[in-house]
Write a protein that holds these residues in place. Structure first.
Motif, PDB file in Angstrom:
ATOM      1  N   ARG A 153     -44.212  -3.029  20.554  1.00 34.96           N
ATOM      2  CA  ARG A 153     -43.050  -3.235  21.417  1.00 34.96           C
ATOM      3  C   ARG A 153     -43.448  -2.966  22.867  1.00 34.96           C
ATOM      4  N   GLY A 154     -44.234  -1.922  23.081  1.00 32.70           N
ATOM      5  CA  GLY A 154     -44.716  -1.628  24.427  1.00 32.70           C
ATOM      6  C   GLY A 154     -45.632  -2.698  24.962  1.00 32.70           C
ATOM      7  N   VAL A 155     -46.512  -3.222  24.101  1.00 32.87           N
ATOM      8  CA  VAL A 155     -47.421  -4.288  24.509  1.00 32.87           C
ATOM      9  C   VAL A 155     -46.638  -5.547  24.875  1.00 32.87           C
ATOM     10  N   ALA A 156     -45.740  -5.972  23.972  1.00 33.99           N
ATOM     11  CA  ALA A 156     -44.989  -7.207  24.214  1.00 33.99           C
ATOM     12  C   ALA A 156     -44.127  -7.100  25.463  1.00 33.99           C
ATOM     13  N   THR A 157     -43.558  -5.923  25.694  1.00 34.50           N
ATOM     14  CA  THR A 157     -42.703  -5.741  26.868  1.00 34.50           C
ATOM     15  C   THR A 157     -43.505  -5.828  28.166  1.00 34.50           C
ATOM     16  N   VAL A 158     -44.626  -5.123  28.227  1.00 32.42           N
ATOM     17  CA  VAL A 158     -45.386  -5.124  29.484  1.00 32.42           C
ATOM     18  C   VAL A 158     -46.049  -6.478  29.723  1.00 32.42           C
ATOM     19  N   VAL A 159     -46.513  -7.149  28.658  1.00 33.16           N
ATOM     20  CA  VAL A 159     -47.128  -8.461  28.844  1.00 33.16           C
ATOM     21  C   VAL A 159     -46.085  -9.466  29.325  1.00 33.16           C
ATOM     22  N   THR A 160     -44.867  -9.378  28.800  1.00 29.65           N
ATOM     23  CA  THR A 160     -43.790 -10.239  29.288  1.00 29.65           C
ATOM     24  C   THR A 160     -43.531 -10.008  30.771  1.00 29.65           C
ATOM     25  N   LYS A 161     -43.462  -8.741  31.167  1.00 26.96           N
ATOM     26  CA  LYS A 161     -43.249  -8.425  32.584  1.00 26.96           C
ATOM     27  C   LYS A 161     -44.385  -8.995  33.442  1.00 26.96           C
ATOM     28  N   LEU A 162     -45.626  -8.802  32.985  1.00 30.84           N
ATOM     29  CA  LEU A 162     -46.772  -9.285  33.752  1.00 30.84           C
ATOM     30  C   LEU A 162     -46.795 -10.808  33.833  1.00 30.84           C
ATOM     31  N   PHE A 163     -46.427 -11.479  32.742  1.00 34.29           N
ATOM     32  CA  PHE A 163     -46.370 -12.944  32.781  1.00 34.29           C
ATOM     33  C   PHE A 163     -45.327 -13.413  33.799  1.00 34.29           C
ATOM     34  N   HIS A 164     -44.193 -12.732  33.868  1.00 35.67           N
ATOM     35  CA  HIS A 164     -43.164 -13.102  34.839  1.00 35.67           C
ATOM     36  C   HIS A 164     -43.639 -12.843  36.271  1.00 35.67           C
ATOM     37  N   ILE A 165     -44.410 -11.793  36.462  1.00 36.82           N
ATOM     38  CA  ILE A 165     -44.892 -11.457  37.802  1.00 36.82           C
ATOM     39  C   ILE A 165     -45.983 -12.429  38.256  1.00 36.82           C
ATOM     40  N   VAL A 166     -46.965 -12.672  37.390  1.00 36.45           N
ATOM     41  CA  VAL A 166     -48.140 -13.468  37.762  1.00 36.45           C
ATOM     42  C   VAL A 166     -47.895 -14.971  37.566  1.00 36.45           C
ATOM     43  N   GLN A 167     -47.127 -15.326  36.546  1.00 32.91           N
ATOM     44  CA  GLN A 167     -46.829 -16.718  36.205  1.00 32.91           C
ATOM     45  C   GLN A 167     -48.104 -17.569  36.092  1.00 32.91           C
ATOM     46  N   PRO A 168     -48.999 -17.170  35.205  1.00 30.95           N
ATOM     47  CA  PRO A 168     -50.249 -17.922  35.037  1.00 30.95           C
ATOM     48  C   PRO A 168     -50.076 -19.145  34.152  1.00 30.95           C
ATOM     49  N   GLN A 169     -50.996 -20.092  34.294  1.00 31.42           N
ATOM     50  CA  GLN A 169     -51.047 -21.204  33.348  1.00 31.42           C
ATOM     51  C   GLN A 169     -51.771 -20.792  32.066  1.00 31.42           C
ATOM     52  N   LYS A 170     -52.781 -19.893  32.216  1.00 33.68           N
ATOM     53  CA  LYS A 170     -53.540 -19.413  31.060  1.00 33.68           C
ATOM     54  C   LYS A 170     -53.703 -17.892  31.152  1.00 33.68           C
ATOM     55  N   ALA A 171     -53.708 -17.239  29.995  1.00 34.07           N
ATOM     56  CA  ALA A 171     -53.945 -15.792  29.942  1.00 34.07           C
ATOM     57  C   ALA A 171     -55.008 -15.518  28.885  1.00 34.07           C
ATOM     58  N   TYR A 172     -55.900 -14.594  29.188  1.00 33.51           N
ATOM     59  CA  TYR A 172     -57.110 -14.381  28.384  1.00 33.51           C
ATOM     60  C   TYR A 172     -57.100 -12.993  27.742  1.00 33.51           C
ATOM     61  N   PHE A 173     -57.332 -12.985  26.424  1.00 31.96           N
ATOM     62  CA  PHE A 173     -57.333 -11.739  25.657  1.00 31.96           C
ATOM     63  C   PHE A 173     -58.560 -11.705  24.748  1.00 31.96           C
ATOM     64  N   GLY A 174     -59.034 -10.498  24.438  1.00 28.65           N
ATOM     65  CA  GLY A 174     -60.191 -10.336  23.568  1.00 28.65           C
ATOM     66  C   GLY A 174     -59.792 -10.341  22.099  1.00 28.65           C
ATOM     67  N   GLN A 175     -60.591 -10.997  21.280  1.00 31.62           N
ATOM     68  CA  GLN A 175     -60.310 -11.097  19.848  1.00 31.62           C
ATOM     69  C   GLN A 175     -60.480  -9.753  19.134  1.00 31.62           C
TER      70      GLN A 175
END
Length: 281
Positions: free
Chosen positions: A126-148
């Protein structure tokens, strides 16, 4: 490289860049950068015009008895590494910028977050999904990169983006390892020399499972037991879980007929390590 600490500053700058036609690739991190993080930057630089990295140790994803206070932090070092890797924008907000007042709104991805790490870390995703949502709204990227390496996190974010129609493509990048096979993690610095030596059992067990799978073994219970036996040979290892789950639903499988995630979490002293591999028939 430009460094911003406030939401308004970073939004304004990225907005200017996007108006000039630049595509934005985003690498969210909690800092204490290593080669795994930098591999995400390299991928983003190949595919996007502007690479934005965030460094934010998110308190929402830490439980009350976890390592939030002692999580390694070194912004000066991270800024140097980010600059050398070619990051264009570094967003490093203080906690009070991201959470200026108590929150009433959270993002929760059900189903995918109840198994694996979700069992021993309630509230983490829940903490991860919440902060990533906030960051996506702030940065508004076309692509986001995460490690497998954080395979469950990647799957949760993929589902969140799909369900909420977020206009961002999630790019999962391969696990980066030390020469001896240990998956890179900011938490590796916690390991004592003996703990680190015994932690190599994680990758050793993964290689054994991959070999047995390649030779035709499809019974999940037998593959799991093989891994458990290898890890339990190390006296400092305390297994949290060793599981084989469906790649998309993260539910346990008995026989592997389609892509499955072999995932494990093991403690060595106070340090909890995770690792995984994809088993593809």
């Amino acid at each position: 490289m430009k460094i911003f600490h406030t939401i308004r500053e970073v939004r304004d700058h990225i907005g200017e860049q996007k108006r000039e036609g630049r595509t934005v690739g985003f690498v969210p991190t909690m800092g204490f950068l290593h080669k795994g993080h930098l591999s995400l930057v390299a991928r983003a630089k190949q595919e996007c015009d502007l690479v934005v990295m965030s460094i934010f140790v998110n308190p929402l994803q830490f439980g009350p008895n976890e390592d939030y206070e002692r999580y390694p932090r070194d912004l000066d070092r991270d800024a140097r590494l980010a600059r050398e890797a070619g990051v264009d924008v570094l967003f490093a907000p203080p906690v009070e910028e991201m959470y200026p007042r108590p929150s009433y709104t959270y993002v929760e991805v059900e189903g995918l977050t109840q198994s694996l790490c979700g069992e021993s870390r309630p509230g983490h995703f829940r903490g991860v999904a919440t902060v990533v949502t906030k960051l996506f709204h702030i940065v508004q990227p076309q692509k986001a990169y995460f490690g497998q390496k954080d395979a469950q996190q990647v799957r949760v974010i993929e589902q969140m983006v799909e369900d909420l129609n977020m206009p961002v493509e999630i790019v999962a990048c391969p696990i980066v390892r030390e020469p001896d096979g240990l998956a890179l993690s900011s938490r590796n610095v916690y390991l004592s020399p003996e703990e680190r030596k015994q932690a190599l059992s994680l990758y050793a067990s993964i290689r054994e499972v991959e070999k047995a799978f390649a030779e035709g073994e499809r019974n999940a219970a037998r593959l799991i037991q093989m891994s458990v036996d290898r890890i339990k040979a190390e006296p400092l290892a305390e297994i949290d879980y060793v599981r084989i789950v469906n790649r998309r639903t993260l539910t346990d499988v008995e026989t592997i007929h389609e892509p499955a995630l072999f995932a494990l979490a093991v403690r060595f002293g106070k340090t909890r390590l995770i690792d995984n591999t994809l088993l593809q028939p």
